[in-house]
Design an enzyme around this catalytic site. Structure first.
Site, PDB file in Angstrom:
ATOM      1  N   ASP A   1      13.240  -8.248   5.284  1.00  0.00           N
ATOM      2  CA  ASP A   1      12.464  -8.434   4.056  1.00  0.00           C
ATOM      3  C   ASP A   1      13.075  -7.670   2.901  1.00  0.00           C
ATOM      4  O   ASP A   1      13.473  -6.507   3.056  1.00  0.00           O
ATOM      5  CB  ASP A   1      11.046  -7.870   4.253  1.00  0.00           C
ATOM      6  CG  ASP A   1      10.019  -8.949   4.518  1.00  0.00           C
ATOM      7  OD1 ASP A   1      10.299 -10.139   4.262  1.00  0.00           O
ATOM      8  OD2 ASP A   1       8.919  -8.593   4.991  1.00  0.00           O
TER       9      ASP A   1
ATOM     10  N   LYS B   1      14.466 -12.212   3.604  1.00  0.00           N
ATOM     11  CA  LYS B   1      13.234 -12.922   3.236  1.00  0.00           C
ATOM     12  C   LYS B   1      12.693 -12.325   1.951  1.00  0.00           C
ATOM     13  O   LYS B   1      12.751 -11.109   1.750  1.00  0.00           O
ATOM     14  CB  LYS B   1      12.189 -12.824   4.351  1.00  0.00           C
ATOM     15  CG  LYS B   1      10.851 -13.487   3.962  1.00  0.00           C
ATOM     16  CD  LYS B   1       9.943 -13.720   5.160  1.00  0.00           C
ATOM     17  CE  LYS B   1       9.173 -12.520   5.596  1.00  0.00           C
ATOM     18  NZ  LYS B   1       8.281 -11.931   4.583  1.00  0.00           N
TER      19      LYS B   1
ATOM     20  N   GLU C   1       9.315 -12.900  -1.060  1.00  0.00           N
ATOM     21  CA  GLU C   1       8.018 -13.538  -1.312  1.00  0.00           C
ATOM     22  C   GLU C   1       8.017 -14.264  -2.644  1.00  0.00           C
ATOM     23  O   GLU C   1       8.588 -13.774  -3.629  1.00  0.00           O
ATOM     24  CB  GLU C   1       6.915 -12.467  -1.303  1.00  0.00           C
ATOM     25  CG  GLU C   1       6.745 -11.803   0.053  1.00  0.00           C
ATOM     26  CD  GLU C   1       5.607 -10.784   0.089  1.00  0.00           C
ATOM     27  OE1 GLU C   1       4.839 -10.677  -0.906  1.00  0.00           O
ATOM     28  OE2 GLU C   1       5.487 -10.086   1.114  1.00  0.00           O
TER      29      GLU C   1
ATOM     30  N   GLU D   1       1.886 -17.880   5.109  1.00  0.00           N
ATOM     31  CA  GLU D   1       0.987 -16.826   5.608  1.00  0.00           C
ATOM     32  C   GLU D   1      -0.455 -17.070   5.177  1.00  0.00           C
ATOM     33  O   GLU D   1      -0.729 -17.278   3.993  1.00  0.00           O
ATOM     34  CB  GLU D   1       1.451 -15.438   5.131  1.00  0.00           C
ATOM     35  CG  GLU D   1       0.503 -14.343   5.635  1.00  0.00           C
ATOM     36  CD  GLU D   1       1.034 -12.927   5.534  1.00  0.00           C
ATOM     37  OE1 GLU D   1       2.189 -12.736   5.107  1.00  0.00           O
ATOM     38  OE2 GLU D   1       0.270 -12.002   5.898  1.00  0.00           O
TER      39      GLU D   1
ATOM     40  N   ASP E   1       8.522  -5.988   5.848  1.00  0.00           N
ATOM     41  CA  ASP E   1       8.125  -4.781   5.118  1.00  0.00           C
ATOM     42  C   ASP E   1       6.734  -4.319   5.553  1.00  0.00           C
ATOM     43  O   ASP E   1       6.262  -3.263   5.130  1.00  0.00           O
ATOM     44  CB  ASP E   1       8.214  -4.981   3.599  1.00  0.00           C
ATOM     45  CG  ASP E   1       7.339  -6.099   3.093  1.00  0.00           C
ATOM     46  OD1 ASP E   1       6.731  -6.813   3.911  1.00  0.00           O
ATOM     47  OD2 ASP E   1       7.242  -6.264   1.854  1.00  0.00           O
ATOM     48  N   SER E   2       6.096  -5.090   6.458  1.00  0.00           N
ATOM     49  CA  SER E   2       4.866  -4.615   7.102  1.00  0.00           C
ATOM     50  C   SER E   2       5.129  -3.289   7.811  1.00  0.00           C
ATOM     51  O   SER E   2       4.184  -2.571   8.149  1.00  0.00           O
ATOM     52  CB  SER E   2       4.357  -5.657   8.103  1.00  0.00           C
ATOM     53  OG  SER E   2       5.387  -6.045   8.990  1.00  0.00           O
TER      54      SER E   2
HETATM   55  O1  KIV Z   1       6.274  -8.095   6.586  1.00  0.00           O
HETATM   56  C1  KIV Z   1       6.005  -8.879   7.514  1.00  0.00           C
HETATM   57  O2  KIV Z   1       5.819  -8.490   8.674  1.00  0.00           O
HETATM   58  C2  KIV Z   1       5.916 -10.285   7.182  1.00  0.00           C
HETATM   59  C3  KIV Z   1       5.309 -11.187   8.210  1.00  0.00           C
HETATM   60  C4  KIV Z   1       3.881 -10.889   8.328  1.00  0.00           C
HETATM   61  C5  KIV Z   1       5.580 -12.615   7.916  1.00  0.00           C
HETATM   62  O3  KIV Z   1       6.290 -10.684   6.141  1.00  0.00           O
END
Ligand code: KIV
Length: 272
Positions: free
Chosen positions: A88, A118, A120, A187, A49-50
């Site tokens: 994510d 994924k 969090e 992280e 989600d970055s």
């Molecule tokens: O959103 C993302 O890119 C991430 C990585 C930094 C692990 O969660």
């Protein structure tokens, strides 16, 4: 059978089996062409989600939506054939209840065809991870610095720099392992703590700004290529694509302004 059909995608189970073995290579990918390039060297492509910050210019990952993740996830699946694609779950799509997490997770998997998701959170997400895994969704966990909690954490800060913080972070990693996650991202976790967690948990610990001792590493691709302006200090620049893009665009602009044909030759000259 065509050679394309013979390429088998890595699965969450394959990645799980790499604990303590060959290091897992992972990068983010948000588009089909970058996915195709990155997967030549990567085991796992993370549609992180970055992408909200890297691609869409947002200040944090908080405003990222399910629709954005699905759209980029579809592109990365189209661009890749061998890597495990992990997507994510965005903020607000899974925290309310295990049922909400499963419903939205199933939608992402059905609409993209990705191999895993994924999310969090450690101890607080353990029952949700168990619920999802029991119903067929492989989950990669993410503990330490959890960027979706930036408004509670008060910024993107390294975790575990005080030993007093260690027990909670270790308990997070153990809880997601116990809940059935196939891997856990650590992280921005202090180096000795990340090494200790890696040694303690039975699943691969994938570090980002954590420790070389982890079972694998992940970075934001655009960061390590030098495409994003400000990068976390743990990121090594493996390239400087921003400089290269600037040079190429400046050369193109000069050609246009000088009325030079912006190509190798006049390709569509009249023949007769
Ligand atoms: O959103 C993302 O890119 C991430 C990585 C930094 C692990 O969660």
């Amino acid at each position: 059978m065509s050679s394309q059909a013979q390429i088998k995608r890595l699965t969450a189970r394959d990645i799980r089996s790499r604990k303590g073995a060959e290091p897992i290579v992972s990068l983010t990918a948000y588009t089909a062409p970058m996915a195709a390039l990155a997967e030549r060297h990567c085991d796992v492509l993370l549609v992180g989600d970055s992408l909200g910050m890297v691609v869409h210019g947002l200040d944090s990952t908080v405003p990222v939506t399910l629709e954005m993740m699905i759209l980029h996830g579809q592109a990365v699946m189209r661009g890749s054939r061998r890597a495990l694609v992990v997507i994510d779950m965005p903020f607000g799509s899974y925290e309310e209840s295990p049922e909400q997490a499963f419903r939205n997770g199933a939608r992402i998997m059905q609409e993209t065809g990705c191999g895993a998701l994924k999310l969090e959170g450690g101890q607080r997400m353990a029952s949700t991870i168990r619920f999802m895994v029991d119903r067929g969704i492989p989950v990669m966990a993410h503990v330490g610095l959890t960027p979706q909690a930036v408004n509670v954490l008060g910024g993107f800060k390294a975790q575990g720099r005080s030993r007093a913080e260690w027990p909670a972070i270790i308990a997070d990693a153990e809880a997601v392992t116990e809940a059935g996650a196939f891997a856990v991202v650590l992280e921005a976790v202090a180096e000795p703590l990340a090494a200790e967690i890696t040694a303690k948990v039975a699943i691969p610990a994938i570090g980002i700004g954590a420790s070389a001792a982890c079972d694998g590493q992940v970075l934001v691709l655009d960061d390590m290529l030098g495409l994003t302006g400000r990068v976390p200090k743990f990121v090594k620049l493996f390239g400087n694509l921003a400089e290269e893009v600037d040079r190429a665009v400046a050369e193109y602009a000069a050609d246009v302004r000088a009325r030079r044909f912006p190509g190798p030759e006049q390709v569509y000259a009249v023949r007769d």
